[in-house]
Design a protein around this motif. Structure first.
Motif, short mmCIF file in Angstrom:
data_model
loop_
_atom_site.label_atom_id
_atom_site.label_comp_id
_atom_site.label_asym_id
_atom_site.label_seq_id
_atom_site.Cartn_x
_atom_site.Cartn_y
_atom_site.Cartn_z
N VAL A 123 -3.99 -29.41 3.28
CA VAL A 123 -5.18 -28.86 2.62
C VAL A 123 -4.78 -28.10 1.36
CG1 VAL A 123 -7.16 -27.34 2.87
CG2 VAL A 123 -6.40 -28.70 4.81
N LEU A 164 -6.86 -1.53 0.23
CA LEU A 164 -7.80 -2.54 -0.21
C LEU A 164 -7.78 -3.65 0.83
CD1 LEU A 164 -9.50 -2.79 -2.74
CD2 LEU A 164 -7.72 -4.21 -3.71
N ARG A 165 -8.92 -3.85 1.46
CA ARG A 165 -8.94 -4.88 2.50
C ARG A 165 -9.97 -5.93 2.13
NH1 ARG A 165 -7.46 -1.59 7.05
NH2 ARG A 165 -5.22 -1.38 6.70
N ASN A 198 1.99 -8.14 11.35
CA ASN A 198 2.71 -7.12 12.10
C ASN A 198 2.43 -7.21 13.59
OD1 ASN A 198 4.17 -5.87 10.14
ND2 ASN A 198 2.56 -4.42 9.63
N ASP A 199 1.23 -7.61 13.93
CA ASP A 199 0.85 -7.53 15.33
C ASP A 199 0.91 -8.85 16.07
OD1 ASP A 199 0.54 -4.90 15.34
OD2 ASP A 199 -1.57 -4.86 15.90
N LEU A 200 0.95 -9.95 15.35
CA LEU A 200 0.84 -11.22 16.04
C LEU A 200 2.09 -12.06 15.84
CD1 LEU A 200 -2.76 -12.13 14.88
CD2 LEU A 200 -2.09 -10.99 16.97
N PRO A 201 2.36 -12.93 16.80
CA PRO A 201 3.46 -13.86 16.59
C PRO A 201 3.06 -14.85 15.49
CG PRO A 201 2.32 -14.29 18.65
CD PRO A 201 1.70 -13.08 18.09
N LEU A 249 -0.66 -5.19 22.22
CA LEU A 249 -0.18 -6.56 22.19
C LEU A 249 1.34 -6.54 22.26
CD1 LEU A 249 -2.30 -8.17 19.37
CD2 LEU A 249 -2.33 -8.72 21.77
N THR A 250 1.89 -7.28 23.19
CA THR A 250 3.33 -7.20 23.36
C THR A 250 4.07 -7.80 22.17
OG1 THR A 250 3.03 -9.14 24.68
CG2 THR A 250 3.56 -7.11 25.85
N THR A 251 3.36 -8.58 21.38
CA THR A 251 4.03 -9.18 20.25
C THR A 251 4.05 -8.25 19.05
OG1 THR A 251 1.94 -10.15 19.69
CG2 THR A 251 3.49 -11.53 20.87
N SER A 252 3.31 -7.17 19.16
CA SER A 252 3.16 -6.29 18.01
C SER A 252 4.49 -5.67 17.61
CB SER A 252 2.17 -5.19 18.35
OG SER A 252 2.14 -4.27 17.32
N LEU A 253 4.72 -5.69 16.34
CA LEU A 253 5.96 -5.09 15.85
C LEU A 253 5.67 -3.92 14.93
CD1 LEU A 253 8.19 -8.16 15.13
CD2 LEU A 253 8.51 -6.42 16.85
N SER A 254 4.40 -3.55 14.83
CA SER A 254 4.09 -2.47 13.90
C SER A 254 4.52 -1.14 14.50
CB SER A 254 2.61 -2.46 13.60
OG SER A 254 1.89 -2.58 14.79
N ASP A 266 0.01 -8.44 0.46
CA ASP A 266 -0.62 -7.96 1.69
C ASP A 266 -0.45 -9.05 2.73
OD1 ASP A 266 -2.08 -6.44 3.45
OD2 ASP A 266 -4.01 -7.12 2.72
N SER A 297 0.83 -1.21 0.00
CA SER A 297 0.00 0.00 0.00
C SER A 297 0.86 1.25 0.00
CB SER A 297 -0.94 -0.01 1.19
OG SER A 297 -0.19 0.13 2.38
N ILE A 325 -10.10 -27.45 8.29
CA ILE A 325 -9.47 -26.34 7.58
C ILE A 325 -9.94 -26.36 6.13
CG2 ILE A 325 -7.26 -25.37 6.87
CD1 ILE A 325 -6.03 -26.90 9.29
N THR A 367 -1.58 9.67 4.31
CA THR A 367 -0.57 9.32 5.30
C THR A 367 -0.07 10.57 6.00
OG1 THR A 367 1.24 9.60 3.78
CG2 THR A 367 0.23 7.42 3.87
N THR A 370 6.19 -2.97 24.61
CA THR A 370 7.14 -3.48 25.60
C THR A 370 7.70 -2.36 26.46
OG1 THR A 370 8.80 -3.34 23.90
CG2 THR A 370 7.89 -5.52 24.33
N VAL A 385 -2.84 6.99 -0.11
CA VAL A 385 -2.71 5.59 -0.47
C VAL A 385 -4.09 4.96 -0.58
CG1 VAL A 385 -0.44 5.15 0.46
CG2 VAL A 385 -2.40 4.98 1.94
N LYS A 386 -4.16 4.02 -1.48
CA LYS A 386 -5.40 3.29 -1.64
C LYS A 386 -5.28 2.02 -0.82
CE LYS A 386 -7.92 0.93 -5.28
NZ LYS A 386 -7.92 0.69 -6.73
N ILE A 398 -10.27 -23.93 2.41
CA ILE A 398 -9.82 -22.74 1.69
C ILE A 398 -11.05 -22.01 1.21
CG2 ILE A 398 -8.57 -21.92 -0.33
CD1 ILE A 398 -6.74 -24.33 -0.01
N SER A 447 -1.94 -0.38 19.57
CA SER A 447 -2.01 -1.80 19.88
C SER A 447 -1.14 -2.06 21.10
CB SER A 447 -1.50 -2.59 18.69
OG SER A 447 -1.12 -3.86 19.13
#
Lengths: 199, 1001
Positions: free
Chosen positions: A162, B34-35, A119-122, B406-411, A71, A24, B4, B25, B436, B31-32, B6, B404
């Motif tokens: 799968v 798309l989610r 980015n946010d989760l392990p 969350l301690t795991t977050s790296l963003s 993405d 993006s 599981i 930004t 952290t 920025v476009k 697909i 966020s």
């Protein structure tokens, strides 16, 4: 290149290019970018043992990966695409390589994460060879609790089978398509007149 | 294990399954985004006992809805839209407001985009026990997910989404409440859309959704009278829709170019000075400039124009009619800006901005002009900055600014760091490790402060450790006050005598290879002793006294001969000069000199021979100086006393040995010296000094705090040190009129006392004569309230604060008539007696040594500019060391209070209460001083009180009648140590208990 040829097997060469517009935010990555080099190196070591390189001594197999849009799940997509491309090209392999990312959000496990989730989760990317059940690649860049790791790892392995089913279906469809088109093109060519001309 | 699969969907479904939007930004690029979204049919409605939706979560909405509301007797669920949360968060947070509430994902996300702190508050609410809030993920349920239409604004799309969800809920409820055969049809609850947007209401009603405004809803509630107060006024008018962010607008005026500034200052049109922020009010700052008596007041963000504490700034002064008195309100930056968003604050049209702005302008306009003109100060604005004084600041991450946790977050996240010092603005920084760092003290530096950004931008330097851990707190303290605390390097240690611990004074005579005995007097047989505080390791002074045959008394002060070991211009000397002083913290000491010198070779320990620099007087029995001589010497102390031991020894009538007699002799002289000094007009000032009791040396957990006790022997040592310092000052000034290192204390400008004089006159009827230090001392003695013994001390403390601080200077750089020391009432003064812990004393030692012809003076001490430069550093370090020491005490007092509070709770007592005295009154609070703990605190009231600025009183509503509180009143405060929610900073919180309990307001 001459220096890189082996007398007993083929050299696998993988080059990855990521388009600047793929994410993006525009970001140009040169050829020498460390992340990209690492990625291609990972892929190379994943595929070298899977491809039956000994069938092609003194030759090189080039794999070019162009990332047009991303993405999340870059590594797994590269692995899966490479497997399919190799199968499509008719390069003999011992097995499929199916990769998927597994992650965990508080306690619930997730599969196939998006960039946001990555980015946010392990998370951990696992590539399996479904026929033998062997793992050819595990890559983890975040911290994941050991207790969780086993669960996620197992889940990702299962998800790999799968994906394997899906990939096999795709390969089969493609092959059928090819066979069908070969037959439609091939039939007149089996005619007597053509044959006469040949001989 | 779930199967599981697909879930691949055809491209044609993209309209529904993809969310597409454009985002701007921080850098202004578009920025476009798309989610992809996965719609499902099993998102639960959250109503307990619903037949269709099964969920394992226990905290559900009651099946019959809220039944207490008058308008909806059949039960109801409320479904507020975004604006309700944006404008009425106080209402929603109220414990009285708890109807079952459906919180839509659309709403939650919109709140998040508009204000992250509000979002975090809302998130906290959804988890709280006493609220019934169900978060419904409407964007992921196939029935309620909607797609933005062509030409539809994002806002309209969201409104439509909210209405769709409300309609779905109503049908869902009626479906699941279908009558069971044979039973009477029960009336089923309705979903009520709450919105302030009239158009939205209208549309809702058209599609059959019940909708009301917040006001109407609250009016019909049970506790309407209380809740209506919480409605914010902005509720009445519409909030403009989410706008596409426009380009950034300058929030601050640009600085003038440097040549203009310099020319302006030269011409006298502009003024230059250090910027001082106001710790009580972050919207005010001041800059003392030589051209005006009073410092120039800078009111408001724009006039302060991005200056940070300590910057050297250039100001333009406003015309006299605009001059103002400083505000009398406590303005807490955190309280006003708590809803600010780290990501986007500073952009135009951000309604957060407007909110903050309106609050700020209310604060600014609120006070001012009723003040008497005498209190007016010149005002101005900053037009440029000569020099930034930015350094690394100790901060905490503000937890509400996190996207966020969350301690795991790296963003990467943009977060606020709140500096520990109240003088500094919040710093915005981008970091990947925000979660952290949450509970840590971190070091942050400011990189820049653009005119378009409300806050300065900085970056993370390093983490210091867990909040409230002693190591982190101590290191942060040292960093905060710029105390150099690194261990001494090799080059420095190489300057120490090679014998190390084994070093001894060589025997006199031929073995004295280094000629140590040259020009040294042998005082080894003199009965010398030292008196210091308990546990003192760096003993730098010792005393002796004996009767002379002619009836006079010989008294000697022996100071450690540090200049023998610290030679000029070597690495150890430059390090000591840079450190300036030893810093004493409660449980630690940051030495100026390597400890081999400080605690061993130079320390005048008992029973060992040590080098000293002695000052020996012949005094008459009335303590008149007959003669004085200075000499280098070798002494052998006979005893090292603590103040207490010396006192006991002196007071013991059975002891008649030489040592005791000499202490008695010294004491009688000291009493006379003190009387003389007092007669000359020396001030007896008070500063709150407390002692911290530590549990044990290892754990250093403070258990209690007590005030320092002063004994006769304290005064004994003090008098002789003063005498030595004054004598030495005279000597070196005489020998080196240009470069003598002296210390002076300028008389404070009379204006400094104006306020205190006024307060004293109006509240107690005392007058303070500040014409000279003697007059001040006399009038301070008269300020006695028979009922309040502490009153006098309090006045002394306040008077001390009106004064300037003493400083070192070089005799050649100021006029001779300004040499005087105001507090001590001496015409000349220096520091000679503590060379182990003060660098100025080392310089004085060198000069004195040269003055008596013992050693030649090093060339640098002949240079006025060099001495000035060194003393500038020493002055600054000295100030910083004092502040660090005080802050350390404060931290330990906080810990001790916490411990005491826990003990009190363990015993079943509710809290810690102490007597306190009011020292300042504000419009919305009082400043109090707790003498027992030596801490100052602030009691703030949320409610406005009647404030009488003229008479320094505030009137607060009491239990029966209104109570007036004025300055100097004795009150009882409840002291708690609470952790600030955002910064994790332990904060001493005080509330009034007597005369009124202020916890209610």
């Amino acid at each position: 290149m001459r220096s890189q040829t082996y007398h007993d097997r083929a050299n696998v060469n993988i080059e990855v290019a990521i388009a600047a517009f793929s994410a993006s935010e525009r970001r140009k990555r040169g050829r020498g970018d460390k992340r990209i080099l690492e990625l291609s190196q990972t892929l190379k070591s994943t595929f070298e043992p899977v491809i039956q390189t000994s069938l092609y001594p003194r030759s090189q197999i080039d794999i070019y990966i162009q990332v047009l849009q991303q993405d999340g799940g870059l590594l797994q997509a590269c692995v899966n695409a490479t497997t399919l491309a190799l199968a499509n090209a008719g390069i003999p392999m011992y097995d499929f390589v199916c990769a998927v990312t597994g992650g965990v959000h508080s306690t619930s496990p997730l599969l196939d994460l998006t960039l946001l989730e990555e980015n946010d989760l392990p998370n951990v990317t696992v590539a399996v060879m479904p026929r033998s059940g062997k793992i050819t690649l595990v890559s983890m860049e975040t911290r994941l609790h050991v207790d969780r790791f086993e669960e996620i790892f197992r889940l990702a392995g299962e998800a790999g089978t799968v994906i394997h089913r899906e990939m096999r279906r795709a390969v089969k469809d493609r092959t059928e398509q090819l066979v069908a088109s070969m037959q439609s093109v091939g039939r007149p060519s089996t005619g007597a007149d053509v044959g006469d001309n040949e001989y | 294990m779930v199967e599981i699969t697909i879930r691949k969907r055809p491209q044609t479904e993209a309209v529904i399954t993809q969310r597409k939007f454009f985002k701007k930004t921080a850098r202004g690029k578009v920025v476009k985004v798309l989610r992809e979204r996965y719609l499902r049919d099993d998102v639960a409605c959250g109503i307990e006992g619903c037949r269709e939706c099964s969920t394992e979560i226990s905290r559900l909405l009651p099946p019959s809805g809220g039944l207490e509301h008058q308008l909806f007797p059949n039960g109801h669920y409320i479904l507020p839209d975004t604006n309700v949360f944006l404008a009425q968060m106080d209402l929603i947070e109220s414990s009285l407001f708890n109807p079952p509430m459906i919180l839509l994902q659309t709403v939650l996300e919109e709140v998040r985009h508009r204000s992250l702190p509000l979002y975090n508050r809302l998130k906290a609410l959804t988890k709280s026990e006493d609220k019934h809030i169900w978060v419904f993920y409407n964007e992921y349920r196939s029935e309620t997910a909607i797609v933005r239409e062509e030409n539809e604004t994002p806002n309209d799309r969201n409104d439509r989404g909210i209405r769709t969800a409300a309609a779905w809920y109503n049908t869902h409820i009626s479906l699941t409440h279908t009558p069971i055969r044979g039973q009477k049809q029960m009336p089923h609850p309705t979903v009520v859309l709450i919105t302030e947007d009239a158009a939205n209401r209208q549309k809702a009603e058209q599609s059959g959704i019940v909708s009301v405004s917040v006001r109407r809803y609250v009016e019909a509630m049970k506790d309407a009278n209380v809740l209506l107060d919480l409605l914010s006024a902005e509720g009445s008018h519409n909030i403009e829709p989410t706008k596409a962010a426009a380009g950034r607008q300058a929030l601050y005026p640009d600085y003038l170019p440097t040549p203009t500034l310099i020319a302006g200052v030269k011409a006298g049109e502009l003024h230059q000075g250090h910027f001082n922020a106001n710790q009580y009010n972050y919207l005010e700052g001041s800059v003392p400039v030589p051209a005006f008596d009073k410092p120039i007041l800078l009111v408001g963000r724009e006039n302060m124009n991005r200056a940070v504490q300590g910057d050297i700034v250039v100001i333009e002064v406003f015309p006299e009619k605009d001059w103002k008195a400083p505000a009398d309100e406590v303005v807490d930056q955190e309280a006003i800006q708590k809803n600010d968003d780290a990501e986007d604050s500073g952009e135009e049209g951000d309604e957060n901005d407007e909110e903050v702005f309106s609050k700020e302008s209310r604060v600014l306009s609120g006070s001012s002009n009723q003040k008497p003109p005498s209190e007016r100060q010149p005002t101005g604005r900053i037009v440029g900055i000569i020099k930034r004084n930015w350094r690394a600041y100790v901060c905490h991450i503000d937890s509400t600014s996190l996207t966020s946790t969350l301690t795991t977050s790296l963003s990467t996240q943009t977060v606020f760091a709140t500096p520990v010092s109240r003088l500094l603005p919040r710093i915005r920084l981008r970091t990947r490790q925000a979660p952290t760092l949450l509970n840590q003290k971190i070091l942050v530096t400011i990189d820049r402060w653009d005119s378009t950004s409300r806050y300065p931008e900085g970056h993370f330097v390093r983490a210091l450790g867990q909040v409230e851990s002693k190591e982190a707190e101590q290191e942060s303290l040292l960093l905060e006050f710029e105390v150099p605390y690194r261990p001494f390097g090799k080059a420095i240690l190489d300057c120490l005598p090679p014998e190390g611990e084994q070093w001894v004074v060589p025997p006199k005579g031929e073995f004295d290879l280094q000629n140590i005995w040259r020009d040294r007097e042998d005082l080894r047989d003199v009965i010398v002793c030292s008196i210091d505080p308990p546990g003192c390791q760096d003993i730098d002074d010792a005393l002796h006294a004996k009767l002379l045959p002619n009836g006079n008394i010989e008294a000697g002060v022996h100071i450690a001969d540090v200049s023998h070991f610290v030679l000029p211009d070597n690495p150890m000397d430059s390090e000591a000069a840079a450190r300036g002083t030893t810093v004493y913290l409660v449980d630690n000491r940051i030495d100026m000199l390597p400890s081999l010198l400080g605690t061993n070779l130079c320390s005048l320990r008992p029973f060992v021979e040590r080098l000293a620099f002695s000052s020996i007087w012949e005094l008459t029995a009335d303590a008149e100086i007959v003669s004085v001589r200075f000499t280098k010497s070798v002494i052998k102390s006979k005893a090292a006393f603590t103040y207490e031991e010396a006192q006991i020894r002196k007071d013991d009538p059975n002891l008649h040995d030489e040592l005791t007699n000499s202490i008695r002799l010294l004491n009688t002289l000291a009493i006379k010296l003190k009387a003389k000094r007092m007669a000359a007009g020396a001030l007896n000032l008070a500063s709150p000094e407390v002692k911290i009791h530590l549990d044990s040396a290892e754990s250093s957990d403070p258990i209690d705090v007590e005030q320092k006790e002063l004994r006769e022997t304290n005064s004994l040592v003090e008098e002789f040190m003063l005498l030595a310092n004054i004598s030495v000052a005279r000597k070196i000034e005489e020998s080196f009129p240009q470069t003598a290192v002296l210390r002076r204390h300028l008389p404070p400008p009379k204006t400094n006392f104006e306020k205190l004089q006024d307060i004293l006159r109006k509240t107690k009827g005392f007058s303070l004569d500040v014409s000279s230090s003697g007059a001040l001392a006399a009038s301070l003695d008269e300020c006695v309230d028979a009922r309040e013994p502490a009153f006098n001390t309090l006045v002394r403390i306040m008077a001390t604060r009106c004064m300037l601080s003493a400083e070192y200077f070089s005799s050649g750089s100021v006029a001779k008539d300004t040499f005087g020391h105001y507090g001590l009432a001496s015409e000349i003064y220096t520091h000679f007696t503590s060379p182990i812990r003060r660098y100025a004393d080392v310089l004085v030692h060198r000069q004195l040594s040269a003055a008596i012809g013992s050693t030649p003076l090093h060339a640098t001490l002949h240079s006025k500019s060099h001495v000035e430069r060194v003393l500038d550093v020493v002055n600054r370090r000295h100030r910083m060391a004092q502040m660090a020491g005080r802050a350390s005490v404060e931290f330990y007092v906080g810990l001790a209070l916490k411990a005491r509070g826990e003990q009190a709770r363990a015993r079943g007592e509710p809290d810690v209460r102490e007597d306190a005295y009011v020292i300042r009154t504000f419009r919305n609070g009082v400043g109090v001083f707790v003498s027992k703990l030596g801490i100052e605190g602030l009691v703030t009231f949320k409610r406005d009180t009647q404030f009488d600025a003229e008479n320094y009183t505030i009137t607060v509503p009491g239990a029966k009648e209104e109570v007036k509180i004025s300055v100097f009143d004795k009150v009882v405060v409840r002291i708690e140590v609470e952790k600030d929610k955002n910064t994790q900073r332990g904060k001493v919180k005080m509330t009034l208990v007597e005369p009124v309990d202020s916890s209610a307001f």
